[in-house]
Scaffold this motif. Structure first.
Motif, PDB file in Angstrom:
ATOM      1  N   LYS A   1      11.097  -4.405  -1.917  1.00 20.51           N
ATOM      2  CA  LYS A   1       9.953  -2.760  -1.347  1.00 20.51           C
ATOM      3  C   LYS A   1      10.428  -1.601  -3.522  1.00 20.51           C
ATOM      4  N   LEU A   2      11.544  -1.281  -3.832  1.00 18.54           N
ATOM      5  CA  LEU A   2      11.492  -1.361  -4.786  1.00 18.54           C
ATOM      6  C   LEU A   2      10.783  -1.609  -6.460  1.00 18.54           C
ATOM      7  N   SER A   3      10.706  -2.675  -5.938  1.00 19.55           N
ATOM      8  CA  SER A   3       9.997  -3.447  -6.520  1.00 19.55           C
ATOM      9  C   SER A   3       8.036  -3.175  -6.756  1.00 19.55           C
ATOM     10  N   ILE A   4       8.256  -2.768  -5.796  1.00 21.64           N
ATOM     11  CA  ILE A   4       6.851  -2.706  -5.739  1.00 21.64           C
ATOM     12  C   ILE A   4       6.128  -1.226  -6.201  1.00 21.64           C
ATOM     13  N   LEU A   5       7.631  -0.551  -5.588  1.00 23.89           N
ATOM     14  CA  LEU A   5       7.304   0.888  -5.616  1.00 23.89           C
ATOM     15  C   LEU A   5       7.122   0.705  -8.083  1.00 23.89           C
ATOM     16  N   HIS A   6       8.060   0.302  -8.186  1.00 26.53           N
ATOM     17  CA  HIS A   6       8.337   0.140  -9.816  1.00 26.53           C
ATOM     18  C   HIS A   6       6.751  -0.006 -10.730  1.00 26.53           C
ATOM     19  N   ARG A   7       6.037  -1.168  -9.646  1.00 32.63           N
ATOM     20  CA  ARG A   7       4.917  -0.839 -10.164  1.00 32.63           C
ATOM     21  C   ARG A   7       3.825  -0.642  -9.742  1.00 32.63           C
ATOM     22  N   GLY A   8       4.079   0.124  -8.786  1.00 33.23           N
ATOM     23  CA  GLY A   8       2.735   1.203  -8.121  1.00 33.23           C
ATOM     24  C   GLY A   8       3.447   2.908  -9.458  1.00 33.23           C
ATOM     25  N   THR A   9       4.552   2.732  -9.432  1.00 34.76           N
ATOM     26  CA  THR A   9       4.890   3.767 -10.899  1.00 34.76           C
ATOM     27  C   THR A   9       4.052   3.369 -12.015  1.00 34.76           C
ATOM     28  N   GLY A  10       4.209   1.977 -12.546  1.00 38.02           N
ATOM     29  CA  GLY A  10       3.651   2.125 -13.760  1.00 38.02           C
ATOM     30  C   GLY A  10       2.467   2.760 -13.929  1.00 38.02           C
TER      31      GLY A  10
END
Length: 128
Positions: free
Chosen positions: A23-32
């Protein structure tokens, strides 16, 4: 493939619960992606400031409104989350904190730090 195939079927997202690291990996990509869009907004702000008082007044009006403030708040969170998670990845690059428990704990720490830094930034901005 027939329905009587004995092999197990892969679970879909309604059945399988993603671990926090995913989930945090997805959030990292989203925040990018959000930071990229925020950069476009920052360019629009600079262009409006350089285009004269009327252009700047309309941009300022938009950014001062509820929706503009919400966008800037989200950008602030995205900036802090992406930076904190980037530091986490730097530790992973040197081989620290790669086990599941430490990865989970550092993920929670990144979320907490991002929220605290975002709220602290907005609190200081409100005071100043």
């Amino acid at each position: 493939m027939s329905w009587d195939d004995p092999r197990p079927m892969s679970p879909h997202l309604q059945v399988y619960k993603l671990p926090i690291t995913a989930k945090l990996s997805i959030l990292h990509r989203g925040t990018g992606g959000a930071l990229f869009l925020g950069l476009i907004l920052m360019i629009a702000v600079l262009v409006s400031a350089a285009s004269g008082p009327e252009s700047w007044a309309s941009m300022h009006s938009f950014l001062s409104g509820f929706f503009g403030q919400l966008i800037i708040f989200g950008f602030t969170f995205a900036l802090y989350y992406h930076a904190c998670n980037g530091v986490r990845h730097l530790f992973w690059d040197i081989g620290k904190g790669l086990d599941l428990e430490n990865a989970r704990k550092s993920g929670i720490a990144v979320l907490i730090a991002s929220v605290v830094l975002t709220l602290l930034t907005w609190l200081i901005a409100a005071i100043v």
